[in-house]
Scaffold this active site. Structure first.
Site, mmCIF file in Angstrom:
data_model
loop_
_atom_site.group_PDB
_atom_site.id
_atom_site.type_symbol
_atom_site.label_atom_id
_atom_site.label_comp_id
_atom_site.label_asym_id
_atom_site.label_seq_id
_atom_site.Cartn_x
_atom_site.Cartn_y
_atom_site.Cartn_z
ATOM 1 N N LYS A 46 0.841 -1.220 0.000
ATOM 2 C CA LYS A 46 0.000 0.000 0.000
ATOM 3 C C LYS A 46 0.866 1.256 0.000
ATOM 4 O O LYS A 46 0.381 2.378 0.015
ATOM 5 C CB LYS A 46 -0.916 0.018 1.245
ATOM 6 N N LYS A 48 2.747 2.133 2.481
ATOM 7 C CA LYS A 48 2.698 2.691 3.836
ATOM 8 C C LYS A 48 3.718 1.966 4.717
ATOM 9 O O LYS A 48 3.906 0.767 4.612
ATOM 10 C CB LYS A 48 1.312 2.483 4.465
HETATM 11 N N1 C2G Z 1 -10.199 7.074 9.300
HETATM 12 C C1 C2G Z 1 -11.146 8.018 9.654
HETATM 13 N N2 C2G Z 1 -10.739 9.234 10.081
HETATM 14 C C2 C2G Z 1 -9.419 9.540 10.150
HETATM 15 C C3 C2G Z 1 -8.451 8.580 9.802
HETATM 16 C C4 C2G Z 1 -8.867 7.334 9.372
HETATM 17 O O1 C2G Z 1 -12.365 7.757 9.591
HETATM 18 N N3 C2G Z 1 -9.047 10.798 10.572
HETATM 19 C C5 C2G Z 1 -10.668 5.767 8.834
HETATM 20 C C6 C2G Z 1 -10.271 5.481 7.384
HETATM 21 O O2 C2G Z 1 -11.203 6.075 6.488
HETATM 22 C C7 C2G Z 1 -10.317 3.961 7.344
HETATM 23 C C8 C2G Z 1 -9.906 3.567 8.788
HETATM 24 O O3 C2G Z 1 -10.057 4.750 9.596
HETATM 25 O O4 C2G Z 1 -11.647 3.512 7.102
HETATM 26 C C9 C2G Z 1 -8.458 3.097 8.864
HETATM 27 O O5 C2G Z 1 -7.640 4.100 8.305
HETATM 28 P P1 C2G Z 1 -6.143 3.684 7.868
HETATM 29 O O6 C2G Z 1 -5.490 2.968 8.967
HETATM 30 O O7 C2G Z 1 -5.499 4.884 7.268
HETATM 31 O O8 C2G Z 1 -6.456 2.607 6.747
HETATM 32 P P2 C2G Z 1 -6.042 2.669 5.193
HETATM 33 O O9 C2G Z 1 -4.589 2.874 5.062
HETATM 34 O O10 C2G Z 1 -6.976 3.606 4.563
HETATM 35 O O11 C2G Z 1 -6.282 1.155 4.735
HETATM 36 O O12 C2G Z 1 -8.236 -2.405 2.331
HETATM 37 C C10 C2G Z 1 -8.452 -1.149 2.933
HETATM 38 C C11 C2G Z 1 -7.180 -0.568 3.460
HETATM 39 O O13 C2G Z 1 -6.494 -1.494 4.280
HETATM 40 C C12 C2G Z 1 -7.475 0.717 4.218
#
Ligand code: C2G
Length: 130
Positions: A46, A48
């Site tokens: 990803k 990350k």
């Molecule tokens: N999130 C949120 N508000 C934030 C940060 C994150 O609502 N300020 C939500 C994101 O939209 C996501 C969840 O928290 O639904 C997890 O965020 P991340 O850990 O950044 O996940 P991500 O890298 O987007 O990975 O297959 C899907 C991926 O694994 C998602």
């Protein structure tokens, strides 16, 4: 009566109130919340790099009262199988993913929740952990 199963996926690094707000609202949609937690290897795919390892991120998530089960998210393609294996009723993601997982609507309800503004793991890392 069948439990209403909810699933969501993410890295959940340096857990913060935006993540908790997502987990809280996801759990409120049903009875049992599964989190597909991105493995360190999948995070690389990803683009990350998480501060905490998968084990530590999993331990932290499992301590959250809204979370009932944590499973490893190892690839993009596993979601359909997860939905079937866990008999999922609702797939939930923050709306930064709006539309990206609509293809799952053949298997379950797909809901995108408003993202919590003003907080992110990146922001925290930049201001606190460096
Ligand atoms: N999130 C949120 N508000 C934030 C940060 C994150 O609502 N300020 C939500 C994101 O939209 C996501 C969840 O928290 O639904 C997890 O965020 P991340 O850990 O950044 O996940 P991500 O890298 O987007 O990975 O297959 C899907 C991926 O694994 C998602």
């Amino acid at each position: 009566m069948k439990k209403k199963i909810i699933i969501t996926y993410g890295t959940f690094d340096v857990l913060h109130y935006g993540h908790v707000n997502l987990l809280k609202r996801a759990k409120a949609l049903g009875d049992y919340l599964i989190v597909g937690l991105s493995t360190d290897e999948f995070n690389e795919q990803k683009g990350k790099k998480s501060y905490y390892s998968y084990c530590h991120r999993s331990e932290i998530l499992q301590s959250i009262k809204y979370v009932d089960k944590v499973i490893p998210e190892e690839c993009w393609e596993q979601k359909v199988l997860d939905l079937k294996n866990y008999d999922v009723d609702v797939f939930v993601m923050g709306n930064d993913w709006e539309g990206k997982f609509d293809f799952l609507s053949d298997n379950c309800k797909v809901i995108y929740l408003p993202r919590t503004e003003g907080i992110s793991s990146t922001l925290i890392r930049q201001s606190v952990l460096t």
